[in-house]
Design a protein around this motif. Structure first.
Motif, PDB file in Angstrom:
ATOM      1  N   TRP A  14      -0.825  -4.709  66.145  1.00  0.00           N
ATOM      2  CA  TRP A  14      -0.249  -3.837  67.177  1.00  0.00           C
ATOM      3  C   TRP A  14      -1.255  -2.757  67.554  1.00  0.00           C
ATOM      4  O   TRP A  14      -1.301  -2.318  68.708  1.00  0.00           O
ATOM      5  CB  TRP A  14       1.036  -3.178  66.679  1.00  0.00           C
ATOM      6  N   TYR A  37      -0.626   0.735  54.107  1.00  0.00           N
ATOM      7  CA  TYR A  37      -0.085   0.062  52.917  1.00  0.00           C
ATOM      8  C   TYR A  37      -0.866   0.326  51.633  1.00  0.00           C
ATOM      9  O   TYR A  37      -0.780  -0.454  50.690  1.00  0.00           O
ATOM     10  CB  TYR A  37       0.042  -1.456  53.159  1.00  0.00           C
ATOM     11  N   LYS A  45       2.921   8.204  56.202  1.00  0.00           N
ATOM     12  CA  LYS A  45       3.670   7.873  57.413  1.00  0.00           C
ATOM     13  C   LYS A  45       4.783   8.877  57.703  1.00  0.00           C
ATOM     14  O   LYS A  45       5.353   8.857  58.793  1.00  0.00           O
ATOM     15  CB  LYS A  45       4.200   6.436  57.356  1.00  0.00           C
ATOM     16  N   LYS A  56       5.172   4.241  62.507  1.00  0.00           N
ATOM     17  CA  LYS A  56       4.595   3.029  63.100  1.00  0.00           C
ATOM     18  C   LYS A  56       3.330   3.371  63.871  1.00  0.00           C
ATOM     19  O   LYS A  56       3.242   4.411  64.543  1.00  0.00           O
ATOM     20  CB  LYS A  56       5.596   2.378  64.062  1.00  0.00           C
ATOM     21  N   ILE A  57       2.364   2.474  63.776  1.00  0.00           N
ATOM     22  CA  ILE A  57       1.151   2.619  64.554  1.00  0.00           C
ATOM     23  C   ILE A  57       0.962   1.357  65.405  1.00  0.00           C
ATOM     24  O   ILE A  57       1.414   0.287  64.988  1.00  0.00           O
ATOM     25  CB  ILE A  57      -0.085   2.883  63.657  1.00  0.00           C
ATOM     26  N   SER A  70       3.408  -0.260  71.370  1.00  0.00           N
ATOM     27  CA  SER A  70       2.221  -0.572  72.166  1.00  0.00           C
ATOM     28  C   SER A  70       2.525  -0.735  73.656  1.00  0.00           C
ATOM     29  O   SER A  70       1.740  -0.307  74.503  1.00  0.00           O
ATOM     30  CB  SER A  70       1.531  -1.821  71.610  1.00  0.00           C
TER      31      SER A  70
HETATM   32  N1  LIG Z   1       6.540  -2.759  68.283  1.00  0.00           N
HETATM   33  C1  LIG Z   1       5.571  -1.837  67.703  1.00  0.00           C
HETATM   34  C2  LIG Z   1       5.220  -2.304  66.310  1.00  0.00           C
HETATM   35  C3  LIG Z   1       4.383  -1.330  65.535  1.00  0.00           C
HETATM   36  C4  LIG Z   1       4.183  -1.757  64.094  1.00  0.00           C
HETATM   37  O1  LIG Z   1       5.073  -2.384  63.487  1.00  0.00           O
HETATM   38  N2  LIG Z   1       2.999  -1.438  63.535  1.00  0.00           N
HETATM   39  C5  LIG Z   1       2.693  -1.739  62.165  1.00  0.00           C
HETATM   40  C6  LIG Z   1       1.200  -1.906  61.996  1.00  0.00           C
HETATM   41  S1  LIG Z   1       0.542  -3.397  62.655  1.00  0.00           S
HETATM   42  C7  LIG Z   1       3.052  -0.568  61.297  1.00  0.00           C
HETATM   43  O2  LIG Z   1       3.024   0.548  61.760  1.00  0.00           O
HETATM   44  N3  LIG Z   1       3.362  -0.808  60.033  1.00  0.00           N
HETATM   45  C8  LIG Z   1       3.537   0.237  59.091  1.00  0.00           C
HETATM   46  C9  LIG Z   1       4.908   0.334  58.489  1.00  0.00           C
HETATM   47  O3  LIG Z   1       5.831  -0.307  59.016  1.00  0.00           O
HETATM   48  O4  LIG Z   1       5.027   1.033  57.495  1.00  0.00           O
HETATM   49  C10 LIG Z   1       4.366  -1.747  68.655  1.00  0.00           C
HETATM   50  O5  LIG Z   1       4.272  -2.542  69.589  1.00  0.00           O
HETATM   51  O6  LIG Z   1       3.542  -0.834  68.522  1.00  0.00           O
END
Ligand SMILES: N[C@@H](CCC(=O)N[C@@H](CS)C(=O)NCC(=O)O)C(=O)O
Length: 222
Positions: A14, A37, A45, A56-57, A70
């Motif tokens: 993302w 992670y 976070k 979320k990033i 995004s």
């Molecule tokens: N729908 C969101 C999804 C964002 C997302 O899930 N990002 C992941 C990283 S690829 C994240 O932040 N994961 C960290 C977590 O959930 O703790 C977008 O399009 O930005």
């Protein structure tokens, strides 16, 4: 000045969308990469720059304005740059580009789950039927866009834009999991992989020292 907060370039599918959107805007920006992670992640976070997006990033800051998810980042930057750089101007092309971007954002779970993005590795396992079904749908959309609206350049709608940004992680999945593409779609994948920003992203990933075992084991076609 914009600040784009992204995760590991090696793995964060993302994040590349948000980052490409910032590059496409041409606006001055600062990039902040946060390792996802690791042990510090649960606390990281929750800090104020990421709490707004529930951790979320990518998350974009424009002064005190936060934008996350995004596709929202793409649209915010499109609005900030006069609606010229992201979506096609032609009504029919724009309708297809927006539909494809939305479908990409909400679909293709088998491809996403089986083939986590890892831009540093190449796996050659035979893909599952579910992944091939996703790929067939995606490439049929790419071929439609390229054939109907792609005459002015090598990207989906000619010039590089929002639809390409949304599909960028699929390009890396195709390359990294040796997924079969041919004809118009193969040419498109090659054009995307040769795009200077895509290449810069991969170089950035190679310079990272973080390794997440959960993304290093190859595809899960079970
Ligand atoms: N729908 C969101 C999804 C964002 C997302 O899930 N990002 C992941 C990283 S690829 C994240 O932040 N994961 C960290 C977590 O959930 O703790 C977008 O399009 O930005």
């Amino acid at each position: 000045m914009l600040t784009i907060i992204i995760g590991n370039k090696a793995y964060s599918s993302w994040s590349i969308r948000g980052w490409l959107a910032v590059r496409q805007s041409g606006l001055p920006y600062e990039e902040r990469v946060v390792p996802m992670y690791d042990d510090a992640w649960p606390e990281r976070k929750q800090q104020s720059d990421l709490a707004v997006s529930a951790g979320k990033i990518p998350t974009l800051w424009d002064g005190d304005i936060a934008v996350w998810d995004s596709i929202a980042i793409v649209d915010y930057l499109n609005d900030s740059t006069g609606d010229r750089l992201f979506w096609p101007q032609d009504k029919a092309a724009r309708a297809l580009a927006r539909s494809m971007a939305a479908e990409m954002h909400s679909s293709y779970v088998p491809l996403r789950k089986s083939c986590s993005m890892n831009v540093r590795r190449v796996f050659t396992d035979t893909p599952s039927e579910a992944v091939l079904d996703n790929l067939s749908r995606i490439t049929s959309l790419w071929e439609q866009a390229r054939t109907r609206f792609g005459a002015d350049g090598p990207y989906l709608f000619g010039a590089f834009g929002a639809a390409d940004i949304m599909f960028a992680p699929v390009i890396f999945r195709i390359a990294g999991y040796s997924l079969p593409v041919s004809g118009i779609s193969k040419d498109y994948v090659e054009a995307m992989l040769a795009h200077p920003w895509m290449m810069e992203w991969v170089e950035g990933a190679k310079e990272e020292s973080w390794v997440l075992d959960q993304y290093e084991g190859g595809p899960d076609y079970s």
